[in-house]
Write a protein that holds these residues in place. Structure first.
Motif, PDB file in Angstrom:
ATOM      1  N   ALA A  16       0.820  -1.329  -0.050  1.00 54.62           N
ATOM      2  CA  ALA A  16      -0.142   0.254  -0.194  1.00 54.62           C
ATOM      3  C   ALA A  16       0.931   1.100   0.193  1.00 54.62           C
ATOM      4  N   GLY A  17       2.161   1.166   0.072  1.00 52.63           N
ATOM      5  CA  GLY A  17       2.840   2.401   0.178  1.00 52.63           C
ATOM      6  C   GLY A  17       3.616   2.620   1.435  1.00 52.63           C
ATOM      7  N   GLY A  18       3.350   1.917   2.405  1.00 53.75           N
ATOM      8  CA  GLY A  18       3.818   2.228   3.755  1.00 53.75           C
ATOM      9  C   GLY A  18       5.232   1.736   4.133  1.00 53.75           C
ATOM     10  N   ARG A  19       5.867   2.538   5.052  1.00 52.66           N
ATOM     11  CA  ARG A  19       7.120   2.424   5.454  1.00 52.66           C
ATOM     12  C   ARG A  19       6.837   1.475   6.735  1.00 52.66           C
ATOM     13  N   THR A  20       7.334  -0.102   6.235  1.00 54.28           N
ATOM     14  CA  THR A  20       7.100  -0.855   7.432  1.00 54.28           C
ATOM     15  C   THR A  20       8.314  -1.328   8.244  1.00 54.28           C
ATOM     16  N   GLU A  21       7.965  -1.695   9.507  1.00 56.73           N
ATOM     17  CA  GLU A  21       8.747  -2.165  10.350  1.00 56.73           C
ATOM     18  C   GLU A  21       8.147  -3.128  11.351  1.00 56.73           C
ATOM     19  N   TYR A  32       6.870 -12.725  19.732  1.00 60.74           N
ATOM     20  CA  TYR A  32       5.859 -12.048  19.155  1.00 60.74           C
ATOM     21  C   TYR A  32       5.917 -10.787  18.393  1.00 60.74           C
ATOM     22  N   ARG A  33       5.150 -10.137  17.476  1.00 60.24           N
ATOM     23  CA  ARG A  33       5.361  -9.076  16.765  1.00 60.24           C
ATOM     24  C   ARG A  33       4.435  -8.132  16.404  1.00 60.24           C
ATOM     25  N   ASN A  34       4.433  -7.002  16.844  1.00 61.30           N
ATOM     26  CA  ASN A  34       3.551  -5.947  15.989  1.00 61.30           C
ATOM     27  C   ASN A  34       4.150  -5.525  14.952  1.00 61.30           C
ATOM     28  N   ILE A  35       3.215  -5.053  13.838  1.00 57.01           N
ATOM     29  CA  ILE A  35       3.596  -4.857  12.489  1.00 57.01           C
ATOM     30  C   ILE A  35       3.102  -3.395  12.382  1.00 57.01           C
ATOM     31  N   ILE A  36       4.236  -2.343  11.969  1.00 58.44           N
ATOM     32  CA  ILE A  36       3.932  -1.071  11.793  1.00 58.44           C
ATOM     33  C   ILE A  36       4.184  -0.534  10.283  1.00 58.44           C
ATOM     34  N   ALA A  37       3.163   0.523   9.786  1.00 58.83           N
ATOM     35  CA  ALA A  37       3.606   0.984   8.703  1.00 58.83           C
ATOM     36  C   ALA A  37       3.347   2.609   8.743  1.00 58.83           C
ATOM     37  N   SER A  38       4.288   3.278   8.329  1.00 57.43           N
ATOM     38  CA  SER A  38       4.213   4.770   8.516  1.00 57.43           C
ATOM     39  C   SER A  38       3.776   5.465   7.169  1.00 57.43           C
ATOM     40  N   PHE A  39       2.843   6.366   7.236  1.00 56.24           N
ATOM     41  CA  PHE A  39       2.606   7.257   6.050  1.00 56.24           C
ATOM     42  C   PHE A  39       2.607   8.756   6.442  1.00 56.24           C
ATOM     43  N   GLY A  40       2.931   9.543   5.379  1.00 60.20           N
ATOM     44  CA  GLY A  40       3.102  11.069   5.437  1.00 60.20           C
ATOM     45  C   GLY A  40       4.792  11.297   5.877  1.00 60.20           C
ATOM     46  N   PRO A  41       4.787  12.487   6.530  1.00 62.47           N
ATOM     47  CA  PRO A  41       6.084  12.943   6.765  1.00 62.47           C
ATOM     48  C   PRO A  41       6.569  12.033   7.852  1.00 62.47           C
ATOM     49  N   GLU A  42       8.014  11.947   7.730  1.00 63.75           N
ATOM     50  CA  GLU A  42       8.772  11.161   8.916  1.00 63.75           C
ATOM     51  C   GLU A  42       8.785  11.644  10.154  1.00 63.75           C
ATOM     52  N   THR A  43       8.849  13.150  10.295  1.00 64.22           N
ATOM     53  CA  THR A  43       8.868  13.658  11.385  1.00 64.22           C
ATOM     54  C   THR A  43       7.561  14.254  11.757  1.00 64.22           C
ATOM     55  N   LEU A  78      -5.948   3.036   1.218  1.00 65.73           N
ATOM     56  CA  LEU A  78      -6.465   4.677   0.654  1.00 65.73           C
ATOM     57  C   LEU A  78      -5.358   5.739   1.179  1.00 65.73           C
ATOM     58  N   LEU A  79      -4.546   5.451   2.099  1.00 65.67           N
ATOM     59  CA  LEU A  79      -3.830   6.534   2.465  1.00 65.67           C
ATOM     60  C   LEU A  79      -2.545   6.541   1.288  1.00 65.67           C
ATOM     61  N   GLY A  80      -2.259   5.264   1.004  1.00 67.09           N
ATOM     62  CA  GLY A  80      -1.118   5.196  -0.219  1.00 67.09           C
ATOM     63  C   GLY A  80      -1.377   5.840  -1.518  1.00 67.09           C
ATOM     64  N   GLN A  81      -2.819   6.482  -1.427  1.00 67.61           N
ATOM     65  CA  GLN A  81      -3.146   6.768  -2.965  1.00 67.61           C
ATOM     66  C   GLN A  81      -3.130   8.408  -2.610  1.00 67.61           C
ATOM     67  N   ASP A  90       0.646   6.536  11.598  1.00 68.04           N
ATOM     68  CA  ASP A  90       1.282   5.007  11.902  1.00 68.04           C
ATOM     69  C   ASP A  90       0.067   4.130  12.022  1.00 68.04           C
ATOM     70  N   LEU A  91      -0.139   3.151  11.194  1.00 67.72           N
ATOM     71  CA  LEU A  91      -0.828   2.021  11.372  1.00 67.72           C
ATOM     72  C   LEU A  91      -0.236   0.808  11.922  1.00 67.72           C
ATOM     73  N   VAL A  92      -0.853   0.206  13.054  1.00 66.83           N
ATOM     74  CA  VAL A  92      -0.196  -0.854  13.803  1.00 66.83           C
ATOM     75  C   VAL A  92      -1.124  -1.836  14.008  1.00 66.83           C
ATOM     76  N   ALA A  93      -0.602  -3.181  13.447  1.00 71.95           N
ATOM     77  CA  ALA A  93      -1.107  -4.401  13.729  1.00 71.95           C
ATOM     78  C   ALA A  93      -0.604  -5.115  14.863  1.00 71.95           C
ATOM     79  N   TYR A  94      -1.640  -5.139  15.819  1.00 73.40           N
ATOM     80  CA  TYR A  94      -0.887  -5.754  17.368  1.00 73.40           C
ATOM     81  C   TYR A  94      -1.360  -7.101  17.380  1.00 73.40           C
ATOM     82  N   THR A  95      -0.342  -7.780  18.352  1.00 74.72           N
ATOM     83  CA  THR A  95      -0.514  -9.241  18.627  1.00 74.72           C
ATOM     84  C   THR A  95      -0.852  -9.177  20.105  1.00 74.72           C
ATOM     85  N   LEU A  96      -1.293 -10.214  20.524  1.00 75.22           N
ATOM     86  CA  LEU A  96      -1.751 -10.588  21.906  1.00 75.22           C
ATOM     87  C   LEU A  96      -2.781  -9.688  22.805  1.00 75.22           C
TER      88      LEU A  96
END
Length: 258
Positions: A16-21, A32-43, A78-81, A90-96
């Motif tokens: 989708a265009g997110g900067r993922t980590e 276990y891991r959270n998945i994070i994708a950032s959109f827009g300005p880095e700061t 939609l944000l990537g468009q 920051d969109l975050v997919a959480y575990t547990l």
């Protein structure tokens, strides 16, 4: 299974265009891991939008919380468009999130909020996406933690709720008002003491713990959906049209905020 879901979510957010980590952490010797994708300005200050991707036991979890994850991924698309964004999201997919870890520091959202706090990150606010796809237009299909509330909010489970605690700050007030204005389906704004049952039943509670303003966007979970944490929580019971309207309103609210 959780690792395969995490990998799928990360691929989708990246596409989708997110900067993922990933945010990995250990619980009882397992990673276990959270998945994070950032959109827009880095700061700059950021908005957090999150949804948990684990389920309770061996259930399908279509509404809990397949709809929250679907909303997160569609929001990413939609944000990537967008050519530009007014601030970092920051969109975050959480575990547990589910038992036995609910209300413990092992929740993925606790670990994420804790890291933001430790790094002194400026946060505009947080939105938890928790069960967004179950609707029922019949009378008396909606229940409440306090019975007389039905005389205020109605007895039909045909709306989405923006729930928050008293003293939640400016972000919560503005988000609820703007979301209601943007939505193409009924929206009920619900504010109550944090101790009222249901008001803190998702990942937003951990952001409250670290002093951030956070709201819950939900179809009210088990107060409406009798298939909560059951094997009958299946895709066929969901209203995808109204789920889409809920996501559209989220995007409009996010893009309209400054």
């Amino acid at each position: 299974m959780l690792d395969s879901v995490a990998a799928y979510v990360r691929r989708s957010l990246h596409a989708a265009g997110g900067r993922t980590e990933e945010q990995p952490y250990q619980v009882n010797g397992r990673t276990y891991r959270n998945i994070i994708a950032s959109f827009g300005p880095e700061t700059g200050p950021r908005l957090i939008i999150g949804a948990h991707y684990d389920v309770c036991g061996e259930q399908p979890g279509a509404d809990d919380n397949g709809t929250g994850v679907a909303a997160l991924l569609e929001t990413a698309r939609l944000l990537g468009q967008q050519k530009t964004l007014p601030y970092r999201i920051d969109l975050v997919a959480y575990t547990l999130e589910e038992p036995p870890y609910f209300r413990t520091p092992q929740m993925g959202s606790y670990r994420h909020a804790q890291r933001l706090h430790q790094q002194q990150v400026a946060v505009r606010g947080m939105v938890a996406l928790e069960m967004l796809g179950y609707y029922d237009d019949r009378k008396n299909s909606q229940r409440y933690p306090f019975g007389p509330l039905k005389f205020i909010y109605g007895s039909r489970g045909n709306y989405i709720t923006v729930a928050q605690k008293f003293g939640n700050g400016r972000f919560g007030r503005q988000f609820a008002r703007r979301y209601k204005h943007a939505a193409g389906l009924p929206v009920k704004r619900f504010k109550a003491p944090a101790w009222l049952p249901g008001i803190d039943f998702s990942d937003h509670l951990n952001y409250w713990h670290f002093g951030y303003s956070a709201v819950l966007l939900t179809d009210t979970a088990f107060y409406r959906n009798a298939h909560y944490h059951e094997t009958t929580d299946t895709l066929s019971r969901l209203d995808m049209r109204r789920l889409g309207l809920a996501v559209d309103a989220l995007l409009a609210t996010v893009l309209g905020s400054r």
